[in-house]
Scaffold this motif. Sequence first.
Motif, mmCIF file in Angstrom:
data_model
loop_
_atom_site.group_PDB
_atom_site.id
_atom_site.type_symbol
_atom_site.label_atom_id
_atom_site.label_comp_id
_atom_site.label_asym_id
_atom_site.label_seq_id
_atom_site.Cartn_x
_atom_site.Cartn_y
_atom_site.Cartn_z
ATOM 1 N N TYR A 43 9.972 -8.955 -14.159
ATOM 2 C CA TYR A 43 10.932 -8.718 -13.082
ATOM 3 C C TYR A 43 11.485 -7.285 -13.114
ATOM 4 O O TYR A 43 12.538 -7.010 -12.558
ATOM 5 C CB TYR A 43 12.082 -9.714 -13.176
ATOM 6 N N ASP A 44 10.769 -6.394 -13.800
ATOM 7 C CA ASP A 44 11.166 -4.986 -13.928
ATOM 8 C C ASP A 44 12.451 -4.793 -14.728
ATOM 9 O O ASP A 44 13.096 -3.751 -14.637
ATOM 10 C CB ASP A 44 11.332 -4.310 -12.554
ATOM 11 N N ARG A 45 12.835 -5.798 -15.496
ATOM 12 C CA ARG A 45 14.003 -5.664 -16.362
ATOM 13 C C ARG A 45 13.585 -5.055 -17.689
ATOM 14 O O ARG A 45 12.522 -5.388 -18.236
ATOM 15 C CB ARG A 45 14.663 -7.026 -16.589
ATOM 16 N N ARG A 132 17.448 -3.912 -14.259
ATOM 17 C CA ARG A 132 16.153 -3.353 -13.874
ATOM 18 C C ARG A 132 16.137 -1.846 -14.084
ATOM 19 O O ARG A 132 17.151 -1.175 -13.938
ATOM 20 C CB ARG A 132 15.848 -3.667 -12.405
#
Length: 223
Positions: A43-45, A132
Amino acid sequence: MRTKVKDIMTTQVVSVLADTPFKDIAETLIADAISAVPVLDGYDRVIGVVSEMDLLRKEEFRDQYYREGYRPPLRARLRHRDAKDKAAGDTAAELMTAPAITVTPETSVVQAARLMDEHDVKRLVVVDANGRLAGIVSRHDLLKVFARGDADIAREIRDEVLERSLWVETSRVRVDVAHGVVTLSGRIDRRSDARIAGRLTQRVNGVVDVVNEIAWDEDDTRA
């Protein structure tokens, strides 16, 4: 008056995923001439950071601990257990340092510098409210603050410190800036206001030092 991380950070950031293989990470660092990359989940975290040192531990421990007939002292084995585990890693998730030391775009450059010093790191990952990836801020980026022109610094001191922050008559105060060193001179009504002017000027980004030569008409600090 305070520069924030969002004003100086790099937004085009090379990153890797948790399952990125060792060799691909190494090739990424070499190809992009960087020393570390953030590790992201699906989740681009940001979940960690992999640096050159994390990768080099594989060779370090191969030489130090796997030589034929060599057995390190117990204390050394305990001290390097975590590093040894990393040396056996094959993916970003196994190699990374976690959790990553992060800041938000709204963090001041002063806070960012303190974090770098506290954790002895050269860069910080910038994340948004959801964790993110938003950018990277490095020591080199922080130095941009001190590269401001003298005229720009003097203008901010006059507009933000003397005109807006003090709320007193400052028309007799003079501001001179040379190589980031600010000299305040002239005259003001109260000694306390002269002191406040010096302290606020010191907080202006790009100021290297402040020479406060402001004279006053009334010494209101004796009480």
